[in-house]
Design a protein around this motif. Structure first.
Motif, PDB file in Angstrom:
ATOM      1  N   ALA A  26      -4.581  -2.950  -5.442  1.00 24.98           N
ATOM      2  CA  ALA A  26      -3.368  -3.856  -4.916  1.00 24.98           C
ATOM      3  C   ALA A  26      -2.977  -3.864  -3.560  1.00 24.98           C
ATOM      4  N   GLY A  27      -3.965  -2.971  -2.855  1.00 24.60           N
ATOM      5  CA  GLY A  27      -3.560  -2.728  -1.643  1.00 24.60           C
ATOM      6  C   GLY A  27      -3.203  -1.004  -1.062  1.00 24.60           C
ATOM      7  N   LEU A  28      -3.323  -0.681   0.220  1.00 27.99           N
ATOM      8  CA  LEU A  28      -2.842   0.701  -0.182  1.00 27.99           C
ATOM      9  C   LEU A  28      -1.998   0.801   1.657  1.00 27.99           C
ATOM     10  N   SER A  29      -1.246   1.920   1.483  1.00 30.85           N
ATOM     11  CA  SER A  29       0.014   2.073   2.316  1.00 30.85           C
ATOM     12  C   SER A  29       0.063   3.254   2.500  1.00 30.85           C
ATOM     13  N   GLY A  30       0.166   3.754   4.120  1.00 33.39           N
ATOM     14  CA  GLY A  30       0.934   5.543   4.502  1.00 33.39           C
ATOM     15  C   GLY A  30      -0.792   6.261   3.572  1.00 33.39           C
ATOM     16  N   ALA A  31      -1.762   6.066   3.535  1.00 31.80           N
ATOM     17  CA  ALA A  31      -2.668   6.648   3.227  1.00 31.80           C
ATOM     18  C   ALA A  31      -3.382   7.959   4.340  1.00 31.80           C
ATOM     19  N   TYR A  32      -3.996   8.866   3.758  1.00 33.84           N
ATOM     20  CA  TYR A  32      -4.226   9.755   4.722  1.00 33.84           C
ATOM     21  C   TYR A  32      -6.044   9.428   4.992  1.00 33.84           C
ATOM     22  N   ALA A  33      -6.450   9.350   6.692  1.00 34.65           N
ATOM     23  CA  ALA A  33      -8.173   9.145   6.530  1.00 34.65           C
ATOM     24  C   ALA A  33      -8.488   9.941   7.287  1.00 34.65           C
ATOM     25  N   GLY A  34     -10.182  10.229   7.146  1.00 37.59           N
ATOM     26  CA  GLY A  34     -10.597  10.417   8.517  1.00 37.59           C
ATOM     27  C   GLY A  34     -12.280  10.215   8.355  1.00 37.59           C
ATOM     28  N   VAL A  35     -12.889  10.740   9.120  1.00 38.61           N
ATOM     29  CA  VAL A  35     -14.625  10.766   9.222  1.00 38.61           C
ATOM     30  C   VAL A  35     -15.033  12.232   9.240  1.00 38.61           C
ATOM     31  N   SER A  36     -15.890  12.121   8.816  1.00 40.24           N
ATOM     32  CA  SER A  36     -15.928  13.404   8.529  1.00 40.24           C
ATOM     33  C   SER A  36     -18.282  13.661   8.412  1.00 40.24           C
ATOM     34  N   ASN A  37     -18.557  13.762   9.295  1.00 45.41           N
ATOM     35  CA  ASN A  37     -20.254  13.485   9.345  1.00 45.41           C
ATOM     36  C   ASN A  37     -20.775  12.578   9.128  1.00 45.41           C
ATOM     37  N   GLY A  38     -19.252  10.882   9.588  1.00 49.15           N
ATOM     38  CA  GLY A  38     -20.266   9.780  10.141  1.00 49.15           C
ATOM     39  C   GLY A  38     -19.431   9.317   8.941  1.00 49.15           C
ATOM     40  N   THR A  39     -19.125  10.268   7.518  1.00 50.16           N
ATOM     41  CA  THR A  39     -18.644   9.459   6.084  1.00 50.16           C
ATOM     42  C   THR A  39     -16.785   8.978   6.484  1.00 50.16           C
ATOM     43  N   LEU A  40     -16.693   7.925   6.190  1.00 49.39           N
ATOM     44  CA  LEU A  40     -15.194   7.934   5.706  1.00 49.39           C
ATOM     45  C   LEU A  40     -14.510   7.699   4.864  1.00 49.39           C
ATOM     46  N   ILE A  41     -13.589   8.729   4.787  1.00 52.93           N
ATOM     47  CA  ILE A  41     -13.813   9.598   4.097  1.00 52.93           C
ATOM     48  C   ILE A  41     -11.139   9.079   3.481  1.00 52.93           C
ATOM     49  N   VAL A  42     -10.379   7.512   2.268  1.00 52.31           N
ATOM     50  CA  VAL A  42      -8.689   7.845   3.024  1.00 52.31           C
ATOM     51  C   VAL A  42      -8.867   8.711   1.563  1.00 52.31           C
ATOM     52  N   ALA A  43      -7.411   8.682   1.686  1.00 56.45           N
ATOM     53  CA  ALA A  43      -7.017   9.294  -0.103  1.00 56.45           C
ATOM     54  C   ALA A  43      -5.583   9.171   0.217  1.00 56.45           C
ATOM     55  N   GLY A  44      -4.571   9.197  -0.957  1.00 52.57           N
ATOM     56  CA  GLY A  44      -3.506   9.452  -1.005  1.00 52.57           C
ATOM     57  C   GLY A  44      -2.496   7.841  -0.979  1.00 52.57           C
ATOM     58  N   GLY A  45      -1.540   7.323   0.025  1.00 52.16           N
ATOM     59  CA  GLY A  45      -0.788   6.971  -0.217  1.00 52.16           C
ATOM     60  C   GLY A  45      -0.255   5.943  -1.023  1.00 52.16           C
ATOM     61  N   VAL A  46       0.764   4.854  -0.876  1.00 52.50           N
ATOM     62  CA  VAL A  46       1.404   3.708  -1.675  1.00 52.50           C
ATOM     63  C   VAL A  46       1.275   2.845  -1.440  1.00 52.50           C
ATOM     64  N   LYS A  47       1.313   2.250  -3.661  1.00 47.80           N
ATOM     65  CA  LYS A  47       1.630   0.872  -3.604  1.00 47.80           C
ATOM     66  C   LYS A  47       2.311  -0.193  -3.807  1.00 47.80           C
ATOM     67  N   PHE A  48       3.184  -0.463  -3.079  1.00 46.50           N
ATOM     68  CA  PHE A  48       4.464  -1.140  -3.167  1.00 46.50           C
ATOM     69  C   PHE A  48       4.752  -2.556  -4.327  1.00 46.50           C
ATOM     70  N   THR A  49       5.734  -2.387  -5.959  1.00 45.65           N
ATOM     71  CA  THR A  49       5.335  -3.116  -6.388  1.00 45.65           C
ATOM     72  C   THR A  49       6.303  -4.306  -6.087  1.00 45.65           C
ATOM     73  N   ALA A  50       6.558  -5.585  -7.152  1.00 47.55           N
ATOM     74  CA  ALA A  50       7.313  -6.852  -6.970  1.00 47.55           C
ATOM     75  C   ALA A  50       9.085  -5.773  -7.497  1.00 47.55           C
ATOM     76  N   ASP A  51       9.110  -4.573  -8.346  1.00 45.94           N
ATOM     77  CA  ASP A  51      10.991  -4.704  -8.542  1.00 45.94           C
ATOM     78  C   ASP A  51      11.131  -2.641  -7.602  1.00 45.94           C
ATOM     79  N   PRO A  52      11.477  -3.381  -6.502  1.00 51.15           N
ATOM     80  CA  PRO A  52      12.194  -2.476  -5.546  1.00 51.15           C
ATOM     81  C   PRO A  52      13.557  -1.321  -6.293  1.00 51.15           C
TER      82      PRO A  52
END
Length: 80
Positions: A26-52
């Motif tokens: 459902a998409g991803l926002s606010g994740a941590y991301a970085g590159v190590s030895n040419g490999t992209l790593i994305v971790a964590g983050g938040v998904k927004f629901t339809a009911d705030p």
């Protein structure tokens, strides 16, 4: 004061590329991301629901880790 112009080649600092779409359902926002030895790593983050106003305050925090290895192929696949 002033600036100078140099004709010597400059080292590339940032390079933008289009990559395979991340498999977050459902998409991803606010994740941590970085590159190590040419490999992209994305971790964590938040998904927004339809009911705030729901129990989660409209946010669901994720603990998934996505890894996109550096390959020479255009058919790169994310590892989760």
């Amino acid at each position: 004061m002033g600036c100078s112009v140099s004709n010597t080649p400059q080292q590339e600092v940032i390079r933008w590329e289009t990559l395979t779409e991340i498999p977050a359902p459902a998409g991803l926002s606010g994740a941590y991301a970085g590159v190590s030895n040419g490999t992209l790593i994305v971790a964590g983050g938040v998904k927004f629901t339809a009911d705030p106003l729901g129990d989660s305050g409209g946010q669901i925090w994720g603990d998934a880790i996505y890894v996109l290895p550096k390959t020479s192929s255009e058919n790169e696949a994310w590892i989760t």
